[in-house]
Design an enzyme around this catalytic site. Structure first.
Site, PDB file in Angstrom:
ATOM      1  CG  MET A  88       1.989   6.368   8.778  1.00 52.45           C
ATOM      2  SD  MET A  88       2.078   7.070  10.243  1.00 52.45           S
ATOM      3  CE  MET A  88       2.946   5.757  11.300  1.00 52.45           C
TER       4      MET A  88
ATOM      5  CG  ASN B  82      -8.654  -0.468   8.539  1.00 56.49           C
ATOM      6  OD1 ASN B  82      -8.994  -1.047   7.507  1.00 56.49           O
ATOM      7  ND2 ASN B  82      -8.362   0.622   8.612  1.00 56.49           N
TER       8      ASN B  82
ATOM      9  CG  ASP C 296      -0.690  -5.745   0.320  1.00 54.52           C
ATOM     10  OD1 ASP C 296      -0.444  -4.868   0.836  1.00 54.52           O
ATOM     11  OD2 ASP C 296      -1.905  -6.069  -0.291  1.00 54.52           O
TER      12      ASP C 296
ATOM     13  N   GLY D 218       3.114   1.224   3.380  1.00 51.54           N
ATOM     14  CA  GLY D 218       3.765  -0.035   3.131  1.00 51.54           C
ATOM     15  C   GLY D 218       5.193  -0.059   2.180  1.00 51.54           C
TER      16      GLY D 218
ATOM     17  CB  SER E  74      -4.164  -0.488  10.601  1.00 52.73           C
ATOM     18  OG  SER E  74      -3.031  -1.368  10.154  1.00 52.73           O
ATOM     19  CG  ASN E  75      -5.280   5.545  11.824  1.00 49.19           C
ATOM     20  OD1 ASN E  75      -5.042   5.839  12.833  1.00 49.19           O
ATOM     21  ND2 ASN E  75      -4.644   6.235  10.801  1.00 49.19           N
TER      22      ASN E  75
ATOM     23  CG  ASP F  30      -0.494  12.150  16.259  1.00 50.63           C
ATOM     24  OD1 ASP F  30      -0.963  12.472  15.241  1.00 50.63           O
ATOM     25  OD2 ASP F  30      -0.857  11.279  16.930  1.00 50.63           O
TER      26      ASP F  30
ATOM     27  N   GLY G 170       0.831  -1.134   0.006  1.00 52.87           N
ATOM     28  CA  GLY G 170      -0.006   0.096  -0.225  1.00 52.87           C
ATOM     29  C   GLY G 170       0.725   1.309  -0.003  1.00 52.87           C
TER      30      GLY G 170
ATOM     31  CG  HIS H 160      -3.044   8.285  15.616  1.00 56.87           C
ATOM     32  ND1 HIS H 160      -2.170   9.330  15.211  1.00 56.87           N
ATOM     33  CD2 HIS H 160      -3.294   7.598  14.556  1.00 56.87           C
ATOM     34  CE1 HIS H 160      -2.147   9.329  14.143  1.00 56.87           C
ATOM     35  NE2 HIS H 160      -2.719   8.155  13.587  1.00 56.87           N
TER      36      HIS H 160
HETATM   37  P1  NAD Z   1      -3.529   1.644   1.415  1.00 54.96           P
HETATM   38  O1  NAD Z   1      -4.755   1.313   0.854  1.00 54.96           O
HETATM   39  O2  NAD Z   1      -2.672   2.289   0.303  1.00 54.96           O
HETATM   40  O3  NAD Z   1      -2.587   0.181   1.714  1.00 54.96           O
HETATM   41  C1  NAD Z   1      -3.167  -0.601   2.475  1.00 54.96           C
HETATM   42  C2  NAD Z   1      -2.554  -1.964   2.038  1.00 54.96           C
HETATM   43  O4  NAD Z   1      -3.356  -3.052   2.840  1.00 54.96           O
HETATM   44  C3  NAD Z   1      -2.925  -2.313   0.530  1.00 54.96           C
HETATM   45  O5  NAD Z   1      -1.967  -2.645  -0.040  1.00 54.96           O
HETATM   46  C4  NAD Z   1      -4.034  -3.625   0.948  1.00 54.96           C
HETATM   47  O6  NAD Z   1      -3.977  -4.570  -0.262  1.00 54.96           O
HETATM   48  C5  NAD Z   1      -3.407  -4.233   2.159  1.00 54.96           C
HETATM   49  N1  NAD Z   1      -4.375  -5.044   2.865  1.00 54.96           N
HETATM   50  C6  NAD Z   1      -5.768  -4.954   2.715  1.00 54.96           C
HETATM   51  N2  NAD Z   1      -6.126  -5.928   3.741  1.00 54.96           N
HETATM   52  C7  NAD Z   1      -5.165  -6.772   4.065  1.00 54.96           C
HETATM   53  C8  NAD Z   1      -4.993  -7.898   4.700  1.00 54.96           C
HETATM   54  N3  NAD Z   1      -5.786  -8.552   5.197  1.00 54.96           N
HETATM   55  N4  NAD Z   1      -3.336  -8.366   5.060  1.00 54.96           N
HETATM   56  C9  NAD Z   1      -2.718  -7.913   4.274  1.00 54.96           C
HETATM   57  N5  NAD Z   1      -2.674  -6.749   3.628  1.00 54.96           N
HETATM   58  C10 NAD Z   1      -3.922  -6.228   3.461  1.00 54.96           C
HETATM   59  O7  NAD Z   1      -3.486   2.414   2.678  1.00 54.96           O
HETATM   60  P2  NAD Z   1      -2.305   3.311   3.350  1.00 54.96           P
HETATM   61  O8  NAD Z   1      -2.326   4.542   2.781  1.00 54.96           O
HETATM   62  O9  NAD Z   1      -1.077   2.672   3.231  1.00 54.96           O
HETATM   63  O10 NAD Z   1      -2.763   3.075   4.802  1.00 54.96           O
HETATM   64  C11 NAD Z   1      -2.922   1.967   5.686  1.00 54.96           C
HETATM   65  C12 NAD Z   1      -3.421   2.276   7.080  1.00 54.96           C
HETATM   66  O11 NAD Z   1      -2.601   3.201   7.929  1.00 54.96           O
HETATM   67  C13 NAD Z   1      -4.715   2.882   7.073  1.00 54.96           C
HETATM   68  O12 NAD Z   1      -5.526   2.277   7.872  1.00 54.96           O
HETATM   69  C14 NAD Z   1      -4.439   4.581   7.222  1.00 54.96           C
HETATM   70  O13 NAD Z   1      -5.504   4.840   7.834  1.00 54.96           O
HETATM   71  C15 NAD Z   1      -3.459   4.291   8.254  1.00 54.96           C
HETATM   72  N6  NAD Z   1      -2.616   5.332   8.685  1.00 54.96           N
HETATM   73  C16 NAD Z   1      -2.108   5.279   9.973  1.00 54.96           C
HETATM   74  C17 NAD Z   1      -1.451   6.422  10.171  1.00 54.96           C
HETATM   75  C18 NAD Z   1      -0.629   6.604  11.965  1.00 54.96           C
HETATM   76  O14 NAD Z   1      -0.528   7.455  11.892  1.00 54.96           O
HETATM   77  N7  NAD Z   1      -0.906   5.697  12.419  1.00 54.96           N
HETATM   78  C19 NAD Z   1      -1.006   7.522   9.413  1.00 54.96           C
HETATM   79  C20 NAD Z   1      -1.702   7.508   8.269  1.00 54.96           C
HETATM   80  C21 NAD Z   1      -2.432   6.438   7.677  1.00 54.96           C
END
Ligand code: NAD
Length: 367
Positions: A263, A119, A52, A23, A145-146, A181, A20, A209
C-alpha cells in the site's frame, strides 16, 4: 553560492497516522525518493510533517528516518492530550498535500466495513482539523484509511459543513486511494500469464475499494497492441483475487494487520504525481481516484461527471480523472463504455448496489 533552506519555497506534505505500518513505509519512500522530483537548481524545498497520536512511535520513526542523507526534511507532531489540537495545527500549517493512513487496520475475519465505526470517528476529527488549519480552496487530501468507500463521503460531507469551505470547491480535491487494486491487477496478471516480464501492464480498475465493488477491467488488457486472450475461468479467478487480495495479506499476517508495504508503494506512485503537479513540473496529472461526482451545492465537479452519473447513479466512484492545481478538471466516463458484457452486466450492477450502501453509511454518519 548554494541556496540556504530559508531562501527556498517549501512544499509541505502532511502525513496523518504516519507512525503506523503504512505511514512508516510510505514516509520512508517520501524521504528517500521525493527530492528526485526537484528540477536542477530548483528553488523549492520538500518537507514531510508526520503526525500520529502514538508519541513514542512517531518520535522514534522520525528520528530514524532523519538520519537518511536526502534533502527532504521531516518533523514529528503528536498531541499532548486527547483535546490538544496544537500538534495537528502545527503539522497542517501551510501544507499543500495531506495523506491520511490514520486508523485501525483489519484483523482476520474483519471486513473493511467492520472498521467503519472506529475509523469514521478518526476521520471526522481530522476533517475538523483540516477545516480549521488549512486553506480549503487549495489543499489536496488523499485518504488511505479504510473503508475508503464510506470514509471519503464522511470527510467530504464534514468538510463541506464548515463555514471555511464555502466557495472553496474542496470536493474537487479530496480523493480516496484505490491504487493498490490496480497494482494488484497488474501483478496478478503477470503472475498468471507470465506475460510482458519487462513491462508493467496497466489494467483499469473502477468502482470502489472493497470486495465486489472493485471492478478490474481485464477486458482491456493489451499486449503488443492486441487484447490479451484470457479464458473466462482465468478472468474470474483474477477478478476474485484483485477483489479479495487484501484478505491474502490479512491472513498471512495472522492478526498483525493488513497490507502496508504494497500500500505504501501504491500510495507513493500517486503521491509523486501530486508533488510533481504542486512543484509546477506538470500542469495536470492523470490517474484513477475515488471521487465525489457532485459538490455541496449539487453541481457536477467537472466535465464528464454528469455523463458518469447518468451511467451509474451513485455519487462516489473510482474512475480515471484529470487533476490540475484547482482539482479534478475531467472525469473519464468513457471508460465505462469500453466495458465488455460481463463487466457491464454482471460486475457493475453488484458493484453499484454495494457501493450505494457504503456511500449511504458514510453520509448518514455525519449529522
Ligand atoms: P496501523 O494501525 O499500523 O497504523 C495506523 C496509525 O494511525 C497508527 O500509528 C495510529 O497510532 C494512528 N492513528 C490512530 N488514530 C489516529 C488519529 N486520530 N490521528 C492520527 N493518527 C492516528 O494501520 P495501517 O496498517 O498503517 O493501516 C492504516 C489504514 O489504512 C487502515 O484503515 C487500513 O485498513 C487502511 N488501508 C488502506 C488501503 C487502501 O488501499 N486504501 C490498503 C491497506 C490498508
Amino acid at each position: 553560492m548554494p541556496h540556504s533552506l530559508t531562501d527556498k519555497q517549501v512544499l509541505k506534505i502532511a502525513v496523518l497516522g504516519a507512525a503506523g505500518g503504512i505511514g512508516q513505509s510510505f514516509s520512508m519512500l517520501l524521504k528517500t525518493q521525493l527530492h528526485t522530483l526537484l528540477l536542477p537548481h530548483s528553488d523549492k524545498h520538500l518537507h514531510v510533517a508526520m503526525y500520529d497520536i502514538n508519541k513514542d512511535a512517531i518520535v522514534g520513526t522520525v528520528a530514524d528516518l532523519s538520519h537518511i542523507d536526502t534533502p527532504v526534511t521531516l518533523s514529528h507532531h503528536f498531541p499532548a492530550s486527547r483535546d490538544d489540537l496544537s500538534a495537528l495545527k502545527e503539522c497542517l500549517a501551510d501544507a499543500a498535500l495531506i495523506v491520511i493512513p490514520a486508523g485501525v487496520p483489519r484483523k482476520p475475519g474483519m471486513t473493511r466495513d467492520d472498521l467503519f465505526a472506529i475509523n469514521a470517528k478518526i476521520l471526522l476529527q481530522l476533517s475538523d482539523g483540516i477545516a480549521s488549519f488549512c486553506d480549503l480552496s487549495k489543499i489536496f487530501v488523499l485518504v488511505i484509511s479504510n473503508p475508503v468507500n464510506s470514509l471519503v463521503p464522511v470527510m467530504i460531507k464534514r468538510l463541506s459543513q464548515h463555514a471555511s469551505s464555502k466557495g472553496s470547491l474542496i470536493e474537487r480535491r479530496v480523493f480516496g486511494l484505490t491504487q493498490l487494486d490496480m497494482v494488484r491487477a497488474s501483478t496478478f496478471i503477470q503472475q498468471l500469464t507470465g506475460f510482458a516480464s519487462n513491462a508493467t501492464p496497466y489494467i483499469p480498475v473502477v468502482g470502489g475499494h472493497s470486495g465486489d465493488t472493485i471492478i478490474p477491467m481485464f477486458s482491456q488488457v493489451m499486449f503488443k497492441d492486441e487484447r490479451l486472450p484470457l479464458d473466462m475461468e482465468q478472468r474470474k479467478s483474477l477478478i476474485h483475487r484483485v477483489q479479495y487480495g487484501g484478505d491474502e495479506i490479512v491472513k498471512a499476517k495472522n492478526g498483525a494487520g493488513s497490507a502496508t508495504l504494497s500500500m505504501a508503494y501504491a500510495a507513493f506512485k500517486i503521491t509523486r504525481k501530486f508533488v510533481d503537479l504542486l512543484l509546477g513540473n506538470a500542469t495536470s496529472l492523470q490517474d484513477t481516484l475515488y471521487i465525489s461526482l457532485k459538490d455541496a451545492s449539487g453541481n457536477y465537479i467537472a466535465p464528464g461527471a454528469q455523463e458518469l452519473m447518468a451511467l451509474i447513479n451513485v455519487s462516489y466512484f473510482s474512475i480515471p480523472v484529470t487533476v490540475s492545481t484547482k482539482g479534478v478538471t475531467h472525469v473519464d466516463s468513457e471508460i465505462l463504455n469500453r466495458m465488455d458484457d460481463y463487466e457491464r452486466n454482471t460486475l457493475l450492477p453488484v458493484c453499484l448496489k454495494n457501493l450505494q450502501g457504503n456511500i449511504e453509511t458514510g453520509l448518514n454518519f455525519v449529522n
